[in-house]
Design an enzyme around this catalytic site. Structure first.
Site, mmCIF file in Angstrom:
data_model
loop_
_atom_site.group_PDB
_atom_site.id
_atom_site.type_symbol
_atom_site.label_atom_id
_atom_site.label_comp_id
_atom_site.label_asym_id
_atom_site.label_seq_id
_atom_site.Cartn_x
_atom_site.Cartn_y
_atom_site.Cartn_z
ATOM 1 N N ARG A 110 1.087 -1.435 0.334
ATOM 2 C CA ARG A 110 0.109 0.023 0.532
ATOM 3 C C ARG A 110 0.862 1.139 -0.043
ATOM 4 N NH1 ARG A 110 -3.148 -3.462 -0.458
ATOM 5 N NH2 ARG A 110 -5.063 -4.054 0.630
ATOM 6 N N CYS A 131 -10.525 0.121 2.652
ATOM 7 C CA CYS A 131 -9.795 0.110 4.296
ATOM 8 C C CYS A 131 -9.983 1.335 4.636
ATOM 9 C CB CYS A 131 -8.735 -0.764 4.617
ATOM 10 S SG CYS A 131 -9.738 -2.968 4.269
#
Ligand code: FAD
Ligand code: EPU
Length: 318
Positions: free
Chosen positions: A164, A211
């Site tokens: 990420r 998320c």
């Protein structure tokens, strides 16, 4: 306000509520510059700016942002580049879901891991979007970046892609990318996608930005939030989803202030430090704007549109 000036400069400018351009549907106004050519991106990044992709990993302040927001237009969203071979140059505004579908249709493997990620290709590269089944970095070969008014070709290995995250040069706009997919069959690709789809099935369908927190090493933020009993916790119209603890959903009229208060409540209640995954604009601790490459020297400054190559899918130079 209606777009202006799209034609000659390849730029359409409009004041837009950023809530309408983000999946969480939160955020105030900004001046949005939609660019259809590299020289337009060059022009748009002359002054302080922020880059918007699919807006699927973004929390924007209720007051909006004072800087211009640069988006890549339709010229950068063409999927036709995929198909000529396993290697494809694609514009950075190509929507990932469409790309995944087309790759499956053509029997090209490598994108199954990003099934269900509602990003644009550029945003997926910046976030190195993926799942435990694969990430965009697995198939990325190189990118064309606009950096300080110049187009630079950079190999994927130099982009600092990790879980990420990426480490692109400061002020870079991803213009297009070369992906390398592997010849397979539609059936095999579909079978691999089914595994990813099954892993995602418990995720909420309501408005969200995916998320909210990165997973801490060796654990899952969703599990930690769940065992802390926080599902269903609500601040205004922002709520921790019942389906998955790491999703903050917007029940309708959530504000950025609601969402921030909810994130802080979670961080205070969970015994492990949780790092926010989202990019945040105009909020404390969030992402600063990118500095523009101007102003140019007063005398002999370059005209607008200084000759960088045009087009989304066409590679820039050798
Ligand atoms: P944006 O949210 O628009 O921007 C993200 C960052 O990238 C910003 O800093 C922006 O400035 C920068 N950026 C965007 N485009 C460019 C460009 N062309 N050049 C330079 N900078 C740029 N993510 C996952 O990794 N895995 C998942 O499984 C996943 N599932 C999701 C499910 C849902 C329902 C949702 C809403 C989100 C999910 N996400 C997931 C989060 C999100 O889709 C990813 O982080 C995605 O990579 C964001 O891409 P974007 O184009 O929407 O970028
Ligand atoms: N879990 C719970 N309760 C919950 C949620 C999860 O106990 O409310 C448990 C699950 O049972 C499982 C573990 O936590 O044992 C992990 O959950 P899950 O399989 O749902 O995966 P995740 O780690 O929460 C990650 C990515 C998602 C990606 C899925 C695909 C992060 C932060 N999240 O979720 O990415 O879609 O894997 O399997 O890495 C995103 O980044 O925005 C995102 C949605």
């Amino acid at each position: 306000m209606a777009p202006t000036d799209a034609g000659e400069r390849g730029i359409a400018v409009a004041r837009v509520r950023l809530a309408s351009l983000t999946t969480l549907k939160v955020g105030g106004e900004a001046e949005v510059w939609t660019c259809e050519r590299d020289d337009a991106v060059r022009e748009a990044t002359r002054d302080a700016f922020r880059v918007l992709g699919g807006g699927s990993n973004l929390l924007v302040a209720d007051a909006g942002v004072p800087e211009r927001v640069v988006r890549l237009g339709r010229a950068y969203a063409d999927l036709e580049g995929l198909g000529a071979g396993a290697d494809a140059w694609l514009g950075a505004a190509v929507p990932l879901p469409g790309l995944v579908r087309r790759a499956r249709h053509l029997g090209l493997s490598g994108l199954e891991g990003v099934l269900g990620v509602p990003a644009q290709l550029g945003g997926a590269i910046v976030m190195n979007a993926g799942t435990r089944f694969g990430e965009i970095g697995d198939v990325l070969q190189e990118v064309d970046l606009m950096v300080d008014g110049r187009v630079e070709r950079v190999g994927a290995g130099e982009l600092g892609l990790a879980y990420r995250r990426s480490a692109l040069p400061p002020r870079a706009v991803v213009l297009r990318a070369r992906l390398r997919l592997t010849p397979s069959t539609p059936e095999r690709v579909a079978a691999a996608e089914a595994t990813v789809d099954a892993a995602r099935r418990g995720q909420p369908k309501a408005r969200s930005a995916g998320c909210a927190f990165k997973n801490p090493p060796g654990d899952a933020a969703g599990r930690l939030i769940d065992v802390a009993g926080l599902k269903g916790t609500r601040v205004g119209d922002a709520m921790i989803a019942h389906e998955h603890g790491n999703f903050v959903i917007n029940l309708g009229a959530a504000t950025a202030a609601d969402v921030v208060a909810l994130l802080e409540r979670v961080q205070a209640a969970v015994p492990v430090a949780l790092e926010v995954e989202w990019r945040r604009w105009g909020l404390p601790g969030g992402d600063p704007p990118q500095r523009g490459w101007g102003p140019r020297p007063a005398a002999g400054s370059a005209p607008a549109g200084g000759g960088a190559p045009a087009g989304g899918g066409a590679p820039a130079g050798g």
